[in-house]
Design a protein around this motif. Structure first.
Motif, PDB file in Angstrom:
ATOM      1  N   TYR A  98       4.070   2.562  -9.446  1.00  0.00           N
ATOM      2  CA  TYR A  98       4.649   3.048  -8.173  1.00  0.00           C
ATOM      3  C   TYR A  98       4.478   1.951  -7.316  1.00  0.00           C
ATOM      4  N   ALA A  99       5.547   1.083  -6.976  1.00  0.00           N
ATOM      5  CA  ALA A  99       5.523   0.091  -5.953  1.00  0.00           C
ATOM      6  C   ALA A  99       5.660   0.631  -4.526  1.00  0.00           C
ATOM      7  N   TYR A 100       5.168   0.031  -3.618  1.00  0.00           N
ATOM      8  CA  TYR A 100       4.886   0.130  -2.268  1.00  0.00           C
ATOM      9  C   TYR A 100       3.831   1.381  -1.960  1.00  0.00           C
ATOM     10  N   ALA A 101       3.036   1.597  -2.874  1.00  0.00           N
ATOM     11  CA  ALA A 101       2.019   2.803  -2.825  1.00  0.00           C
ATOM     12  C   ALA A 101       0.964   1.956  -1.997  1.00  0.00           C
ATOM     13  N   ARG A 102       0.828   0.710  -1.795  1.00  0.00           N
ATOM     14  CA  ARG A 102      -0.067   0.035  -0.886  1.00  0.00           C
ATOM     15  C   ARG A 102       0.136   0.000   0.635  1.00  0.00           C
ATOM     16  N   GLN A 103       1.375   0.499   0.889  1.00  0.00           N
ATOM     17  CA  GLN A 103       1.916   0.746   2.359  1.00  0.00           C
ATOM     18  C   GLN A 103       1.756   2.321   2.541  1.00  0.00           C
ATOM     19  N   ASP A 104       0.605   2.837   2.455  1.00  0.00           N
ATOM     20  CA  ASP A 104       0.422   4.335   2.646  1.00  0.00           C
ATOM     21  C   ASP A 104      -0.188   4.677   3.771  1.00  0.00           C
ATOM     22  N   ARG A 105      -0.449   3.868   4.885  1.00  0.00           N
ATOM     23  CA  ARG A 105      -0.873   4.159   6.091  1.00  0.00           C
ATOM     24  C   ARG A 105      -0.244   3.283   7.248  1.00  0.00           C
ATOM     25  N   THR A 106      -0.508   3.335   8.450  1.00  0.00           N
ATOM     26  CA  THR A 106      -0.194   2.458   9.548  1.00  0.00           C
ATOM     27  C   THR A 106      -1.463   1.691  10.021  1.00  0.00           C
ATOM     28  N   ALA A 107      -1.527   0.617   9.478  1.00  0.00           N
ATOM     29  CA  ALA A 107      -2.733  -0.165   9.549  1.00  0.00           C
ATOM     30  C   ALA A 107      -3.024  -0.738  10.835  1.00  0.00           C
ATOM     31  N   LYS A 108      -1.563  -1.345  11.400  1.00  0.00           N
ATOM     32  CA  LYS A 108      -1.507  -1.921  12.799  1.00  0.00           C
ATOM     33  C   LYS A 108      -0.514  -1.262  13.217  1.00  0.00           C
ATOM     34  N   PRO A 109      -0.541  -1.655  14.901  1.00  0.00           N
ATOM     35  CA  PRO A 109       0.626  -0.878  15.530  1.00  0.00           C
ATOM     36  C   PRO A 109       2.357  -1.050  15.022  1.00  0.00           C
ATOM     37  N   HIS A 110       3.094  -0.213  15.150  1.00  0.00           N
ATOM     38  CA  HIS A 110       4.482  -0.350  14.685  1.00  0.00           C
ATOM     39  C   HIS A 110       4.828  -0.740  13.169  1.00  0.00           C
ATOM     40  N   GLU A 111       3.854  -0.443  12.421  1.00  0.00           N
ATOM     41  CA  GLU A 111       4.137  -0.586  10.947  1.00  0.00           C
ATOM     42  C   GLU A 111       4.633   0.690  10.294  1.00  0.00           C
ATOM     43  N   PRO A 112       5.399   0.498   9.354  1.00  0.00           N
ATOM     44  CA  PRO A 112       6.065   1.724   8.449  1.00  0.00           C
ATOM     45  C   PRO A 112       4.963   2.161   7.427  1.00  0.00           C
ATOM     46  N   ILE A 113       5.377   3.470   7.167  1.00  0.00           N
ATOM     47  CA  ILE A 113       4.517   3.982   5.990  1.00  0.00           C
ATOM     48  C   ILE A 113       5.447   3.973   4.879  1.00  0.00           C
ATOM     49  N   THR A 114       5.733   2.943   4.090  1.00  0.00           N
ATOM     50  CA  THR A 114       6.700   2.645   3.253  1.00  0.00           C
ATOM     51  C   THR A 114       6.574   3.697   1.737  1.00  0.00           C
ATOM     52  N   ALA A 115       5.521   3.973   1.490  1.00  0.00           N
ATOM     53  CA  ALA A 115       5.164   4.712   0.598  1.00  0.00           C
ATOM     54  C   ALA A 115       5.749   6.286   0.895  1.00  0.00           C
ATOM     55  N   LYS A 116       5.655   6.621   1.840  1.00  0.00           N
ATOM     56  CA  LYS A 116       6.287   7.891   2.376  1.00  0.00           C
ATOM     57  C   LYS A 116       7.675   7.885   2.233  1.00  0.00           C
ATOM     58  N   LEU A 117       8.379   6.614   2.699  1.00  0.00           N
ATOM     59  CA  LEU A 117       9.638   6.601   2.614  1.00  0.00           C
ATOM     60  C   LEU A 117      10.309   6.759   1.388  1.00  0.00           C
ATOM     61  N   ILE A 118       9.584   5.940   0.141  1.00  0.00           N
ATOM     62  CA  ILE A 118      10.102   6.028  -1.014  1.00  0.00           C
ATOM     63  C   ILE A 118       9.914   7.382  -1.635  1.00  0.00           C
ATOM     64  N   ALA A 119       8.810   8.162  -1.166  1.00  0.00           N
ATOM     65  CA  ALA A 119       8.796   9.435  -1.620  1.00  0.00           C
ATOM     66  C   ALA A 119       9.996  10.330  -1.133  1.00  0.00           C
ATOM     67  N   ASN A 120      10.259  10.097   0.068  1.00  0.00           N
ATOM     68  CA  ASN A 120      11.562  10.787   0.706  1.00  0.00           C
ATOM     69  C   ASN A 120      12.600  10.668   0.073  1.00  0.00           C
ATOM     70  N   MET A 121      12.898   9.348  -0.359  1.00  0.00           N
ATOM     71  CA  MET A 121      14.036   8.907  -1.085  1.00  0.00           C
ATOM     72  C   MET A 121      14.158   9.676  -2.527  1.00  0.00           C
ATOM     73  N   LEU A 122      13.030   9.455  -3.199  1.00  0.00           N
ATOM     74  CA  LEU A 122      13.096  10.066  -4.447  1.00  0.00           C
ATOM     75  C   LEU A 122      13.593  11.669  -4.532  1.00  0.00           C
ATOM     76  N   VAL A 123      12.999  12.278  -3.466  1.00  0.00           N
ATOM     77  CA  VAL A 123      13.145  13.804  -3.449  1.00  0.00           C
ATOM     78  C   VAL A 123      14.637  13.992  -2.794  1.00  0.00           C
ATOM     79  N   GLU A 124      14.809  13.346  -1.907  1.00  0.00           N
ATOM     80  CA  GLU A 124      16.433  13.422  -1.396  1.00  0.00           C
ATOM     81  C   GLU A 124      17.587  13.006  -2.394  1.00  0.00           C
ATOM     82  N   ALA A 125      17.042  12.182  -3.378  1.00  0.00           N
ATOM     83  CA  ALA A 125      18.215  11.932  -4.594  1.00  0.00           C
ATOM     84  C   ALA A 125      18.114  12.769  -5.458  1.00  0.00           C
ATOM     85  N   GLY A 126      16.995  13.544  -5.551  1.00  0.00           N
ATOM     86  CA  GLY A 126      17.146  14.805  -6.434  1.00  0.00           C
ATOM     87  C   GLY A 126      16.222  15.019  -7.591  1.00  0.00           C
TER      88      GLY A 126
END
Length: 323
Positions: A98-126
């Motif tokens: 599962y790529a992007y799992a390393r981006q699981d939190r906001t470690a510095k200000p203004h960073e994305p949580i890309t692991a969550k974004l990928i999860a959302n995309m998979l669910v929304e895709a179906g």
């Protein structure tokens, strides 16, 4: 010879991320991969067509998101959408890595949580379910609003080292960085060894220090992602300086991004054991690399998901037929 699985409602498809692993998983069922065609237009746009009926079927799409990460994720999203529009009953995504799992939190200000974004995309895709292997951060399971099964590689590595007789007081399991202690402790319990930690700190003159007694012992480092190899190489150097006789290493996902081959060939490591969760070109493999397969483990998990039977036996070393 594996007998053919008799439930015709189960269909296994593979995208381009790791076809050899997908073929091994399909072989566990005595079947072949489903038929689909993947092509790219001249501008890089991906097109997928399913070349058999999937109406009412339980679909398992195998896609490891190693390099090129974004292309493989896009393949997966398109394939999920294709299955949904073709009236598949369930769409189960099998992500060995599962790529992007390393981006699981906001470690510095203004960073994305890309692991969550990928999860959302998979669910929304179906996708209706996700099966993955050794998530970098287990809390990523909670990013999904669908069931997620996260298998662990530690029993596979424990079986590998036990078969080599590498257990007991003469060995010590080492976390090559302080964030991986839980994973290392688990392997140490299987192998009945002590535990040590390498705290790597670039601000220190010697690059870090070792917590624990490794003098006169064989060390087994364990990590989840092997990318450029610098973490293993530096930890191995510090362990040897502390008197370790030999250093071995194991890792779940071998990305082996350049210059990993050169870095690991120069490191004082006897053997690097990895699973086949990621597919990389052999020109990027260091000389000391040993592959073990996760296909039996993941194949059994697919079977248990499909048959609605407990997954808990897959987390125990005693279940040797899955190793």
């Amino acid at each position: 010879m594996v007998e053919k699985y008799h439930d015709e409602s189960l269909k296994i498809f593979s995208l381009n991320g790791n076809v050899p692993l997908a073929e091994k998983i399909a072989k566990e069922f005595g079947t072949k991969l489903g038929k689909c065609a993947i092509k790219k237009f001249s501008d890089g746009e991906i097109a997928i067509s399913i070349e058999e009926s999937v109406r009412g079927a339980h679909i398992y799409i195998i896609q490891s998101t190693n390099q090129p990460v974004n292309d493989y994720y896009m393949e997966l999203m398109i394939m999920i959408d294709a299955m949904k529009r073709a009236s598949a009953k369930t769409i189960n995504v099998v992500l060995p890595y599962y790529a992007y799992a390393r981006q699981d939190r906001t470690a510095k200000p203004h960073e994305p949580i890309t692991a969550k974004l990928i999860a959302n995309m998979l669910v929304e895709a179906g996708a209706t379910r996700v099966l993955t292997l050794d998530l970098h951060a287990v809390q990523v399971q909670g990013f999904f609003d669908i069931p997620v099964d996260n298998l662990f590689t530690i029993p596979l590595f424990a079986n590998y080292y036990q078969n080599k007789g590498m257990e007991g007081d003469d060995y010590v399991v080492v976390s090559p960085k302080n964030s991986g202690v839980g994973r290392s402790r688990s392997l140490a319990e299987y192998l009945n060894t002590t535990l040590a930690i390498v705290d790597q700190d670039e601000s220190l003159e010697d690059g870090g220090y070792v917590i624990g007694d490794v003098a006169g012992k064989t060390c087994i480092m364990v990590d989840d992602i092997l990318n450029t190899g610098h973490t293993f190489a530096e930890a191995a150097r510090l362990l040897k300086e502390e008197g370790a006789t030999n250093v071995y290493a194991c890792c779940s996902h071998a990305l082996l991004s350049p210059p990993a081959r050169e870095v690991l060939n120069d490191a004082p490591i006897e053997d690097i054991c990895v699973t086949d969760s990621c597919l990389t070109d052999e020109t990027r493999h260091p000389d000391k690399l040993t592959y073990i397969t996760c296909s039996k483990l993941m194949g059994e998990a697919v079977k248990r998901i499909h048959e609605n039977t407990p997954m808990s036996p897959l987390f125990k070393l005693s279940e040797e037929k899955y190793l």
